[in-house]
Design a protein around this motif. Structure first.
Motif, PDB file in Angstrom:
ATOM      1  N   UNK A 282       0.808  -1.213   0.000  1.00  0.00           N
ATOM      2  CA  UNK A 282       0.000   0.000   0.000  1.00  0.00           C
ATOM      3  C   UNK A 282       0.838   1.257   0.000  1.00  0.00           C
ATOM      4  N   UNK A 283       1.893   1.288   0.811  1.00  0.00           N
ATOM      5  CA  UNK A 283       2.759   2.468   0.870  1.00  0.00           C
ATOM      6  C   UNK A 283       3.482   2.676  -0.459  1.00  0.00           C
ATOM      7  N   UNK A 284       4.010   1.590  -1.025  1.00  0.00           N
ATOM      8  CA  UNK A 284       4.669   1.703  -2.327  1.00  0.00           C
ATOM      9  C   UNK A 284       3.678   2.120  -3.408  1.00  0.00           C
ATOM     10  N   UNK A 285       2.439   1.649  -3.285  1.00  0.00           N
ATOM     11  CA  UNK A 285       1.421   2.069  -4.244  1.00  0.00           C
ATOM     12  C   UNK A 285       1.198   3.567  -4.212  1.00  0.00           C
ATOM     13  N   UNK A 286       1.167   4.158  -3.019  1.00  0.00           N
ATOM     14  CA  UNK A 286       1.010   5.611  -2.908  1.00  0.00           C
ATOM     15  C   UNK A 286       2.228   6.332  -3.475  1.00  0.00           C
ATOM     16  N   UNK A 287       3.417   5.760  -3.271  1.00  0.00           N
ATOM     17  CA  UNK A 287       4.622   6.357  -3.855  1.00  0.00           C
ATOM     18  C   UNK A 287       4.554   6.320  -5.384  1.00  0.00           C
ATOM     19  N   UNK A 288       4.020   5.225  -5.931  1.00  0.00           N
ATOM     20  CA  UNK A 288       3.850   5.129  -7.386  1.00  0.00           C
ATOM     21  C   UNK A 288       2.880   6.203  -7.875  1.00  0.00           C
ATOM     22  N   UNK A 289       1.819   6.449  -7.126  1.00  0.00           N
ATOM     23  CA  UNK A 289       0.844   7.481  -7.511  1.00  0.00           C
ATOM     24  C   UNK A 289       1.540   8.825  -7.662  1.00  0.00           C
ATOM     25  N   UNK A 290       2.339   9.200  -6.666  1.00  0.00           N
ATOM     26  CA  UNK A 290       3.028  10.501  -6.697  1.00  0.00           C
ATOM     27  C   UNK A 290       4.015  10.561  -7.860  1.00  0.00           C
TER      28      UNK A 290
END
Length: 224
Positions: free
Chosen positions: A163-171
Motif C-alpha cells: 500500500x505504501x509503495x502504491x502511494x509512492x507510485x501514484x506521486x
C-alpha cells in the motif's frame, strides 16, 4: 528491380503515449493502495474494484502500449503492455473470487513476474531515456513484488508495504505525467525528468539527430 535501389522511410508524427500510461498507472495504483490499506468495505468492494481495473486501467494501458509501438518506443510499449495485462488479470481474479484477502497463488506468481519485468524496464529506461520514469517503474516493480510476497507469506507487513509503495507510485507517476504534458504543450522542459542519452536527444537534438540510425530500427530492418 535493382537490388541497390534507394528506399524511402516515411515516419508519421505520433504524440507520446507516456502521459496516458503514467496517469492510468497512478489511478490503478491508488485503487490498489486503498485495497491494501483497508479503505474499502471488504464484503463488497473487491469485485467492484475488479470491474474498475478491467474497465478503466486495462484499456488505457493497452492503448498506451499500442501507440508506444507506433511512436517507436519499445521500452514504453513493454512497460504499458505488461501493466495492461496485470490490470486485466487482477480485475478478472477479483471479479471471479470476490476476495479481499491475499492474492491467490497464481496471481501472486504473476505479480512476481510483473515485478521482474518492470525492474528490467526501469533499468533500460534509466540507461537510454529518463531517470524519473525509470524510478516510477522501479517503484511499481516494488509494489508488485510486495503483493507477490503477500501471496506467499500472508503477513500484514507485505500488504502494508504494498500500500505504501502504491502511494509512492501514484506521486511519481502523476509527476511524470505532469512533466511530460507540460513539455508537450509548451515545447520545452518545465519540470525535470532526468533525460539522458536518447531521451535528451529527442528533446534537444534536431530532426537529423533523431533520424540517425532509423534505417536499422525494427519495422524498417528485418526483425526476429
Amino acid at each position: 528491380m535493382a537490388l541497390n535501389a534507394p528506399a524511402r522511410v516515411v515516419l508519421r508524427p505520433v504524440g507520446t503515449p507516456m502521459p496516458l500510461a503514467m496517469l492510468a498507472l497512478a489511478v490503478a495504483s491508488l485503487l490498489l493502495a486503498g485495497q491494501d490499506l483497508g479503505w474499502y468495505q471488504q464484503a463488497r468492494d473487491p469485485r467492484l474494484l475488479g470491474y474498475v481495473l478491467a474497465g478503466f486501467a486495462f484499456p488505457l494501458q493497452f492503448l498506451a502500449a499500442t501507440w508506444s509501438i507506433a511512436a517507436r518506443s519499445a521500452v514504453a510499449a513493454a512497460a504499458a503492455g505488461v501493466l495492461s495485462g496485470s490490470w486485466l488479470a487482477t480485475g478478472l481474479v477479483y471479479v471471479a473470487t470476490a476476495s479481499g484477502g491475499p492474492p491467490p497463488g497464481p496471481l501472486g506468481v504473476l505479480y512476481v513476474g510483473v515485478a521482474a519485468a518492470l525492474a528490467l524496464v526501469a533499468v533500460v529506461e534509466g540507461m537510454v531515456s529518463a531517470l524519473v520514469p525509470a524510478m516510477t517503474f522501479a517503484l511499481a516493480a516494488g509494489r508488485f513484488a510486495a503483493q507477490g510476497l503477500y501471496s506467499i507469506d500472508p503477513h500484514a507487513l507485505w500488504r502494508d508495504l504494498s500500500g505504501v509503495l502504491g502511494l509512492a507510485v501514484v506521486v511519481a507517476a502523476a509527476y511524470t505525467a505532469l512533466a511530460l504534458l507540460l513539455e508537450g504543450g509548451l515545447g520545452r522542459q518545465r519540470l525535470p525528468v532526468g533525460r539522458r542519452a536518447g531521451g535528451a536527444t529527442s528533446l534537444r537534438g534536431d530532426l537529423g539527430d533523431q533520424l540517425t540510425g532509423v534505417a536499422n530500427e525494427p519495422g524498417v530492418r528485418g526483425t526476429l
